[in-house]
Design an enzyme around this catalytic site. Sequence first.
Site, mmCIF file in Angstrom:
data_model
loop_
_atom_site.group_PDB
_atom_site.id
_atom_site.type_symbol
_atom_site.label_atom_id
_atom_site.label_comp_id
_atom_site.label_asym_id
_atom_site.label_seq_id
_atom_site.Cartn_x
_atom_site.Cartn_y
_atom_site.Cartn_z
ATOM 1 N N ARG A 21 0.829 -1.216 0.000
ATOM 2 C CA ARG A 21 0.000 0.000 0.000
ATOM 3 C C ARG A 21 0.862 1.264 0.000
ATOM 4 O O ARG A 21 0.492 2.267 -0.620
ATOM 5 C CB ARG A 21 -0.933 0.008 1.209
ATOM 6 C CG ARG A 21 -2.063 -1.009 1.126
ATOM 7 C CD ARG A 21 -3.135 -0.747 2.168
ATOM 8 N NE ARG A 21 -2.639 -0.921 3.521
ATOM 9 C CZ ARG A 21 -2.672 -2.056 4.193
ATOM 10 N NH1 ARG A 21 -3.150 -3.150 3.598
ATOM 11 N NH2 ARG A 21 -2.226 -2.128 5.422
ATOM 12 N N SER A 38 -1.739 -16.146 5.011
ATOM 13 C CA SER A 38 -2.693 -15.434 5.883
ATOM 14 C C SER A 38 -3.548 -16.402 6.682
ATOM 15 O O SER A 38 -4.772 -16.280 6.756
ATOM 16 C CB SER A 38 -3.590 -14.508 5.057
ATOM 17 O OG SER A 38 -2.839 -13.478 4.478
ATOM 18 N N CYS A 42 -4.813 -19.807 15.280
ATOM 19 C CA CYS A 42 -5.516 -19.763 16.569
ATOM 20 C C CYS A 42 -6.908 -20.400 16.488
ATOM 21 O O CYS A 42 -7.478 -20.784 17.512
ATOM 22 C CB CYS A 42 -5.642 -18.322 17.044
ATOM 23 S SG CYS A 42 -4.058 -17.509 17.333
ATOM 24 N N ALA A 300 -0.374 -14.102 18.154
ATOM 25 C CA ALA A 300 -0.804 -13.565 16.860
ATOM 26 C C ALA A 300 -0.945 -12.050 16.888
ATOM 27 O O ALA A 300 -0.709 -11.376 15.882
ATOM 28 C CB ALA A 300 -2.137 -14.205 16.456
#
Length: 444
Positions: A21, A38, A42, A300
């Site tokens: 980005r 991605s 968890c 995470a």
Amino acid sequence: MRIIIIGGIAAGMSAAAKLRRLDKEAEVVVYEKSPHVSFGACGLPYYVGGFFDNEAQMLARTPQQLIESGIELYIEHEVLQVIPEAKTLQIKDLQTGTIKEDHYDALMIATGASSIMPPIENLELKNVHTLRSMSDGKALREALRKPEVRRVGIIGAGFIGLEAVEAAKALGKEVAVFQLEDRILKEVFDKEVTQLLEAELKAHDVALYLNSKVTALRGEGYATHIVTENEEVPVDLVLLATGVRPNTAFLDNTDIERLRNGAIVVDQEGKTSLPGVYAAGDCATVPHLLKGEPAYIPLATSANKLGRIVGENLAGNHEVFEGTLGSSCIKLMNMEAGRTGLSEAEAESMGLDYKTVFITDKNQTDYYPGQEDLSIKLIYDANTKILLGGQVVGRKDAVQRTNVLAVAIYARLTTKQLGMLDLCYAPPFARTWDAINIAGNVAK
């Protein structure tokens, strides 16, 4: 500018997305060893337990989506070696077996961690599982649905092992947990909290074997018994949940600074000791807000946050991650618990002059359905009364109150300020003096 990211799960993808980005011109290349990117590991215990059925819900982005965003992505590619002097990598295509070389101008290492395989005999037996990857989750989910699997033995009482307890119990299994230490979650919570969590496990007929060293598995082809120094327990399935080890062995040829467990040491910008090389996620340390030194806390939350910071800095910025508080939580059967900041054990090991208070109050009024006990522990500076840590445990609303304590610690509030903190009140949610207020007022 060719920027290579090794690892495309949490930290790596956060960095890649932010970098893409901010810098539309840079070549952003990601090498990922697994078939997935991605991936939210968890969610695995809850997928295994049938709390949801679509494994795609654990994937934030597909490989195609990342390619369409302008990221050069190679899945099922393993980086075998980094040669910092030449700024090159050796990479193996796991589908074809071919090895190639690639060059980078800047590098990020986000290779995560793998399950520790403890020195237990006969781990090669067929019904022995780990729970770290998507393939692990699918295999364990399928195995637990076999009618002949009635007794599940879980070796290790950390987050993954205990979350797997709930998964197995939800499927109607008998569960036994084996823990080398004298209590569960010893590295996370203090004894007052783990005592309550252990009582909850026992109330749900979970057999707890504490101070129990597993030495071997026994069986012909399949594990039928877990053998400890003191007993032999029959099982139909074994889950190894004895912790994780950073995936950094491929860096052994370099002089990159690492902890004894292999975790890469990084600063607040995510920089390693090698020029132009960054790291984040479960393969690396994370700056700690209170300890003042890098800590290995594979969560995470910090992986994604530090990954985002690294993405900013790969684009030429100098953003810093102020530091983690190690905030974490668990749902264990009908109870939940959270912790943030320092535990008492950590405060003691740091040589701090501290005090603690542990109170049990209620989560809400008694005239609205749902009132439950709520226990709170505060760790605070003995002189300044500034909060250093907090732990909350109960059947309802414990974790969200832990979040309040995280903000209070970040803001360096004192126990007195906590006692007068303006928190929401309505009969379904709290009492006029919230349990957090009570804990702050008791702490002198």
